[in-house]
Design an enzyme around this catalytic site. Structure first.
Site, PDB file in Angstrom:
ATOM      1  N   LYS A   1       0.707 -80.716  10.790  1.00 43.14           N
ATOM      2  CA  LYS A   1       0.656 -79.241  10.818  1.00 43.14           C
ATOM      3  C   LYS A   1       0.678 -78.708  12.245  1.00 43.14           C
ATOM      4  O   LYS A   1       1.448 -77.817  12.575  1.00 43.14           O
ATOM      5  CB  LYS A   1      -0.645 -78.717  10.193  1.00 43.14           C
ATOM      6  CG  LYS A   1      -0.804 -78.913   8.725  1.00 43.14           C
ATOM      7  CD  LYS A   1      -2.057 -78.212   8.241  1.00 43.14           C
ATOM      8  CE  LYS A   1      -3.315 -78.681   8.909  1.00 43.14           C
ATOM      9  NZ  LYS A   1      -4.001 -79.818   8.390  1.00 43.14           N
TER      10      LYS A   1
ATOM     11  N   ARG B   1      -8.458 -72.695   3.502  1.00 41.40           N
ATOM     12  CA  ARG B   1      -8.722 -74.041   2.998  1.00 41.40           C
ATOM     13  C   ARG B   1      -9.430 -74.029   1.663  1.00 41.40           C
ATOM     14  O   ARG B   1      -9.679 -75.084   1.097  1.00 41.40           O
ATOM     15  CB  ARG B   1      -9.590 -74.775   4.006  1.00 41.40           C
ATOM     16  CG  ARG B   1      -8.725 -75.595   4.989  1.00 41.40           C
ATOM     17  CD  ARG B   1      -9.588 -76.453   5.706  1.00 41.40           C
ATOM     18  NE  ARG B   1      -9.450 -77.614   6.394  1.00 41.40           N
ATOM     19  CZ  ARG B   1      -9.015 -77.796   7.614  1.00 41.40           C
ATOM     20  NH1 ARG B   1      -8.446 -76.849   8.275  1.00 41.40           N
ATOM     21  NH2 ARG B   1      -9.125 -78.952   8.181  1.00 41.40           N
TER      22      ARG B   1
ATOM     23  N   ARG C   1      -4.610 -91.513  15.422  1.00 40.76           N
ATOM     24  CA  ARG C   1      -4.439 -90.263  16.182  1.00 40.76           C
ATOM     25  C   ARG C   1      -5.348 -90.228  17.412  1.00 40.76           C
ATOM     26  O   ARG C   1      -6.497 -90.649  17.366  1.00 40.76           O
ATOM     27  CB  ARG C   1      -4.797 -89.104  15.249  1.00 40.76           C
ATOM     28  CG  ARG C   1      -4.615 -87.749  15.844  1.00 40.76           C
ATOM     29  CD  ARG C   1      -4.361 -86.730  14.788  1.00 40.76           C
ATOM     30  NE  ARG C   1      -5.528 -86.412  13.973  1.00 40.76           N
ATOM     31  CZ  ARG C   1      -5.530 -85.473  13.052  1.00 40.76           C
ATOM     32  NH1 ARG C   1      -4.432 -84.784  12.809  1.00 40.76           N
ATOM     33  NH2 ARG C   1      -6.608 -85.229  12.345  1.00 40.76           N
TER      34      ARG C   1
ATOM     35  N   ARG D   1     -10.596 -87.994  17.908  1.00 41.97           N
ATOM     36  CA  ARG D   1     -11.341 -86.834  17.418  1.00 41.97           C
ATOM     37  C   ARG D   1     -12.575 -87.318  16.671  1.00 41.97           C
ATOM     38  O   ARG D   1     -12.505 -88.300  15.936  1.00 41.97           O
ATOM     39  CB  ARG D   1     -10.455 -86.028  16.455  1.00 41.97           C
ATOM     40  CG  ARG D   1      -9.766 -84.876  17.121  1.00 41.97           C
ATOM     41  CD  ARG D   1      -8.758 -84.242  16.223  1.00 41.97           C
ATOM     42  NE  ARG D   1      -9.306 -83.758  14.952  1.00 41.97           N
ATOM     43  CZ  ARG D   1      -8.665 -82.919  14.145  1.00 41.97           C
ATOM     44  NH1 ARG D   1      -7.474 -82.466  14.481  1.00 41.97           N
ATOM     45  NH2 ARG D   1      -9.199 -82.549  13.001  1.00 41.97           N
TER      46      ARG D   1
ATOM     47  N   ARG E   1     -12.739 -85.473   4.055  1.00 41.99           N
ATOM     48  CA  ARG E   1     -11.732 -84.414   4.192  1.00 41.99           C
ATOM     49  C   ARG E   1     -10.665 -84.504   3.105  1.00 41.99           C
ATOM     50  O   ARG E   1     -10.198 -83.490   2.599  1.00 41.99           O
ATOM     51  CB  ARG E   1     -11.108 -84.463   5.592  1.00 41.99           C
ATOM     52  CG  ARG E   1     -12.068 -83.889   6.629  1.00 41.99           C
ATOM     53  CD  ARG E   1     -11.400 -83.727   7.957  1.00 41.99           C
ATOM     54  NE  ARG E   1     -11.127 -85.014   8.562  1.00 41.99           N
ATOM     55  CZ  ARG E   1     -10.183 -85.222   9.473  1.00 41.99           C
ATOM     56  NH1 ARG E   1      -9.423 -84.246   9.858  1.00 41.99           N
ATOM     57  NH2 ARG E   1     -10.018 -86.404   9.992  1.00 41.99           N
TER      58      ARG E   1
HETATM   59  P1  AMP Z   1      -8.498 -79.119  11.648  1.00 39.50           P
HETATM   60  O1  AMP Z   1      -8.155 -79.243  13.097  1.00 39.50           O
HETATM   61  O2  AMP Z   1      -7.692 -78.054  10.953  1.00 39.50           O
HETATM   62  O3  AMP Z   1      -8.479 -80.431  10.913  1.00 39.50           O
HETATM   63  O4  AMP Z   1     -10.037 -78.587  11.585  1.00 39.50           O
HETATM   64  C1  AMP Z   1     -11.099 -79.328  12.158  1.00 39.50           C
HETATM   65  C2  AMP Z   1     -12.428 -78.918  11.535  1.00 39.50           C
HETATM   66  O5  AMP Z   1     -12.667 -77.505  11.765  1.00 39.50           O
HETATM   67  C3  AMP Z   1     -12.510 -79.077  10.016  1.00 39.50           C
HETATM   68  O6  AMP Z   1     -12.842 -80.401   9.630  1.00 39.50           O
HETATM   69  C4  AMP Z   1     -13.628 -78.100   9.686  1.00 39.50           C
HETATM   70  O7  AMP Z   1     -14.908 -78.609  10.074  1.00 39.50           O
HETATM   71  C5  AMP Z   1     -13.310 -76.938  10.623  1.00 39.50           C
HETATM   72  N1  AMP Z   1     -12.352 -76.006   9.987  1.00 39.50           N
HETATM   73  C6  AMP Z   1     -11.085 -75.719  10.420  1.00 39.50           C
HETATM   74  N2  AMP Z   1     -10.490 -74.827   9.618  1.00 39.50           N
HETATM   75  C7  AMP Z   1     -11.395 -74.529   8.642  1.00 39.50           C
HETATM   76  C8  AMP Z   1     -11.389 -73.690   7.499  1.00 39.50           C
HETATM   77  N3  AMP Z   1     -10.306 -72.944   7.180  1.00 39.50           N
HETATM   78  N4  AMP Z   1     -12.495 -73.643   6.721  1.00 39.50           N
HETATM   79  C9  AMP Z   1     -13.594 -74.356   7.018  1.00 39.50           C
HETATM   80  N5  AMP Z   1     -13.675 -75.194   8.072  1.00 39.50           N
HETATM   81  C10 AMP Z   1     -12.592 -75.280   8.887  1.00 39.50           C
END
Ligand code: AMP
Length: 223
Positions: A14, A89, A123, A156, A167
């Site tokens: 993404k 999400r 990653r 990460r 996740r």
């Molecule tokens: P990502 O980089 O999109 O994988 O987001 C990393 C982390 O940020 C996720 O595992 C959540 O802890 C938090 N996060 C990001 N976007 C959301 C969302 N839309 N709703 C809730 N938590 C989020």
């Protein structure tokens, strides 16, 4: 003005695909996860509130997420549009979003869970500039160092097998229903995310009726 949502399970590309689209077409890339990681890294009050959840790969509460999205979009620096990545999400977030903004399309990057595991565990992220690497598909020239800024590459905190399992569960339990909701509104275009980056980018553009992707030669929409 073009307003897109990009969705897909972790590791589906993404962030990379949104960045390619935005760089080339003058759209603003809004990554909710990157906003949270910035706050954690810079020890802000919001960072303290979300640190544990982000590290564990758990979803942050809807109120905080919606505040971040609202504030970010209120900056109105997206004259030509935006691509929002990592949001919505779950269903409440999707309803909030659809009430407040109209969108032109939802790009869904489709990737089987097995491939997700393989990619996510390989990653790496630059600790200085945030550039994404993958030890399978996009290796740095010098091991452990960012090609762009020389920063140290790190894993990460949420790219561990335990956090990934959580996740994936959240994704299928909470995000699949969002896709169904968008599908009912006929917004969704599904792209096979197993292909290489350029092929996936080209497929997205074809489906959205955008100028073809040519690596290194921007096809500006608004020039
Ligand atoms: P990502 O980089 O999109 O994988 O987001 C990393 C982390 O940020 C996720 O595992 C959540 O802890 C938090 N996060 C990001 N976007 C959301 C969302 N839309 N709703 C809730 N938590 C989020």
């Amino acid at each position: 003005m073009r307003k897109y949502v990009i969705m897909g399970v972790q590791g589906s590309g993404k962030g990379t695909q949104a960045a390619l689209l935005c760089d080339d077409l003058d759209l603003v890339h809004i990554s909710v996860g990157a906003v949270f990681r910035w706050h954690v890294k810079n020890h802000t009050k919001l960072g303290a509130q979300v640190r544990r959840l982000v590290a564990a790969g758990e979803l942050v509460g809807d109120d905080l997420v919606e505040d971040v999205v609202r504030e970010r979009l209120q900056q109105h620096d997206w004259n030509f549009g935006f691509v929002i990545d990592g949001f919505p999400r779950n269903r409440p977030q999707a309803e909030f979003f659809l009430e407040s903004y109209d969108i032109d399309g939802v790009i869904l990057l489709d990737l089987p869970d097995e491939e997700v595991r393989r990619r996510v565990l390989a990653r790496r992220l630059c600790s200085l500039c945030g550039m994404d690497y993958n030890l399978i598909a996009h290796r740095p020239e010098i091991e452990g160092r960012c090609d762009v800024c020389g920063g140290e590459l790190v894993t990460r905190a949420d790219d561990t097998p335990e956090a990934l399992a959580r996740r994936l569960r959240d994704y299928h339990g909470k995000t699949d229903p969002v896709i169904d909701l968008f599908r009912r509104k006929e917004y969704v275009l599904v792209v096979d995310a197993r292909d290489d980056q350029a092929t996936v980018q080209q497929a997205i553009r074809e489906r959205l009726g955008l100028p073809a992707y040519r690596a290194g030669s921007p096809a500006r929409l608004n020039a």
